[in-house]
Design an enzyme around this catalytic site. Structure first.
Site, PDB file in Angstrom:
ATOM      1  N   GLY A 181     -35.024 -27.598 -13.939  1.00  0.00           N
ATOM      2  CA  GLY A 181     -34.606 -26.254 -14.333  1.00  0.00           C
ATOM      3  C   GLY A 181     -33.462 -25.769 -13.467  1.00  0.00           C
ATOM      4  O   GLY A 181     -33.091 -26.407 -12.483  1.00  0.00           O
TER       5      GLY A 181
ATOM      6  N   SER B 236     -33.188 -20.458 -10.950  1.00  0.00           N
ATOM      7  CA  SER B 236     -34.470 -19.881 -10.535  1.00  0.00           C
ATOM      8  C   SER B 236     -35.383 -19.537 -11.699  1.00  0.00           C
ATOM      9  O   SER B 236     -36.346 -18.782 -11.546  1.00  0.00           O
ATOM     10  CB  SER B 236     -34.254 -18.630  -9.670  1.00  0.00           C
ATOM     11  OG  SER B 236     -33.583 -18.961  -8.480  1.00  0.00           O
TER      12      SER B 236
ATOM     13  N   GLY C  18     -38.314 -19.546 -14.048  1.00  0.00           N
ATOM     14  CA  GLY C  18     -39.691 -20.002 -13.956  1.00  0.00           C
ATOM     15  C   GLY C  18     -40.205 -20.209 -12.548  1.00  0.00           C
ATOM     16  O   GLY C  18     -41.304 -20.734 -12.364  1.00  0.00           O
TER      17      GLY C  18
ATOM     18  N   ARG D  62     -23.839 -30.598  -8.141  1.00  0.00           N
ATOM     19  CA  ARG D  62     -22.661 -29.976  -8.769  1.00  0.00           C
ATOM     20  C   ARG D  62     -22.183 -28.837  -7.880  1.00  0.00           C
ATOM     21  O   ARG D  62     -22.804 -28.484  -6.876  1.00  0.00           O
ATOM     22  CB  ARG D  62     -22.983 -29.474 -10.177  1.00  0.00           C
ATOM     23  CG  ARG D  62     -24.350 -28.797 -10.355  1.00  0.00           C
ATOM     24  CD  ARG D  62     -24.404 -27.396  -9.822  1.00  0.00           C
ATOM     25  NE  ARG D  62     -25.710 -26.774  -9.974  1.00  0.00           N
ATOM     26  CZ  ARG D  62     -26.077 -25.679  -9.356  1.00  0.00           C
ATOM     27  NH1 ARG D  62     -25.247 -25.066  -8.528  1.00  0.00           N
ATOM     28  NH2 ARG D  62     -27.284 -25.166  -9.512  1.00  0.00           N
TER      29      ARG D  62
END
Length: 409
Positions: free
Chosen positions: A154, A157, A159, A279
């Protein structure tokens, strides 16, 4: 004469920075998207995104072959972590510079990432993988409360929540696994120790640290960063240890190419790696690094994308900080004012608002909650803090709570 192009597969909120940097370097920026309408803001850059099935590698390869009939494609990348691996696969197919897609995918799975870092002897929070509410409860019992419970794959942040007791564990497990949370892949939950201590965010290019920020995530249970400050105030020993653990983390994960962002906390046992992002850090990190050090991370990233040598030498030594504007309640935004007054203050580099009056505000405890941000800079940290406080104080808003449904009054 064939025009040279730089292809971007989708984009994050900083996509316009990539478009401008590509133009500055002399390339025609081309944005491929499954939903071009979401990039209406690129009209100001005179860019119209092209449709492509950006989740389908074969479709993207075909689209790039079509583009090669018009352009000389010099590089392919993405400013979105969600599409960084598939962009890397395109680079591999066309023989262009790019990261190792296998390393990107392994790193994006936070459980896999934890395993690789642990095997390399790098300090990470205690962790377990879970796929059911019962497994989440048992994992938390093994680690010891409080724990952080989050999707294994994911971003932003989404969840992520601190759970301090059994009831909070059950509530968040139901949210993640009960059909409310939208999973980008097969459901897999990471339960981990709540590492406590100052939070630092490190921006790197290749094996070189460009900047280290102090990050403030405010009050749990959610983890939305409220403030970034460059440079972080570190002792020589702290800087040395952060540099060492950052480089070792990249080696363990096979991330030798291009930009990386590393989050860690300085605990009572020293630096503990929270997350390695394969990234460039998202907004406002690139803007802050440029203001503090004079290094344009987006441009330097695109240089390596097209096979050029990046220049990461520090050109100035200032301080820069950003405050994220977060709503205090759910409801309808009545008004928001003060943007122009804040932007007019000496030392304010940028004021950005994401919302307009009438917008519904529904907090989820992730970065999508942001109303906007303020970025400031000055030669000293004290001056920067003072300017930031003044600018933020000038911005105000009003949110009217949603009507209480009949039967719940």
């Amino acid at each position: 004469m064939t025009r040279t192009a730089l292809v971007m597969v989708e984009g994050a909120s900083n996509c316009s920075l990539f478009v401008r940097a590509a133009k500055h370097l002399g390339f025609q920026p081309i944005v491929l998207s499954a939903n071009p309408a979401r990039y209406k803001y690129l009209a100001a850059e005179e860019i119209e995104p092209l449709y492509a099935d950006t989740h389908n590698l074969d479709a993207l390869i075909g689209k790039c072959y079509q583009l090669r009939g018009i352009y000389d494609i010099s590089g392919i990348t993405s400013s979105s972590e969600l599409f960084y691996a598939i962009a890397a696969k395109l680079c591999l197919h066309f023989g262009l510079p790019g990261p190792n897609p296998t390393s990107i995918e392994r790193c994006r799975d936070k459980f896999n990432q934890r395993q690789l870092l642990t095997e390399a002897g790098i300090s990470v929070p205690a962790y377990r993988q879970a796929a059911s509410a019962a497994a989440i409860q048992s994992s938390a019992a093994e680690i010891g409360l409080p724990v952080i419970v989050k999707p294994a794959v994911g971003i932003a942040s989404s969840g992520v929540r601190l759970c301090r007791n059994s009831d909070e564990l059950a509530e968040h497990a139901d949210y993640l696994l009960g059909g409310t949370y939208i999973w980008p892949s097969s459901p897999s939950v990471l339960v981990e120790e709540f590492a406590q201590g100052p939070h630092y965010s490190i921006e790197m290019m290749g094996d070189q640290i460009v900047g280290i920020a102090a990050a403030d995530f405010g009050h749990p249970p959610h983890f939305v960063c409220r403030k970034y400050s460059y440079p972080a105030l570190l002792s020589d020993e702290q800087h040395k240890r952060i540099a060492e653990i950052s480089l070792r983390s990249l080696q363990a994960l096979g991330l030798s190419w291009g930009p990386k962002n590393i989050d860690l906390r300085w605990t009572k046992l020293g630096p503990v790696v929270i997350e390695v992002n394969p990234r460039l850090g998202g907004t406002p990190a690139p803007q802050l690094v440029q203001l503090a050090y004079g290094v344009d991370l987006v441009t330097e990233h695109l240089k390596v994308v097209v096979g050029r040598q990046s220049d990461l030498s520090t050109r100035q030594s200032h301080t820069a900080a950003a405050r994220v504007l977060l709503p205090e309640r759910d409801g309808t935004l009545d008004w928001i004012t003060g943007e122009s007054r804040a932007a007019a203050l000496p030392g304010v580099a940028e004021v950005k608002l994401y919302v307009k009056p009438g917008a519904p505000i529904v907090r989820k405890g992730d970065s999508q909650d942001r109303l906007g941000y303020v970025i400031v800079t000055s030669p000293s940290s004290i001056g920067t803090e003072a300017i930031l406080d003044c600018a933020v104080d000038l911005i105000d808003w009003s949110i009217t709570p949603f009507p209480t449904p009949i039967g719940q009054q």
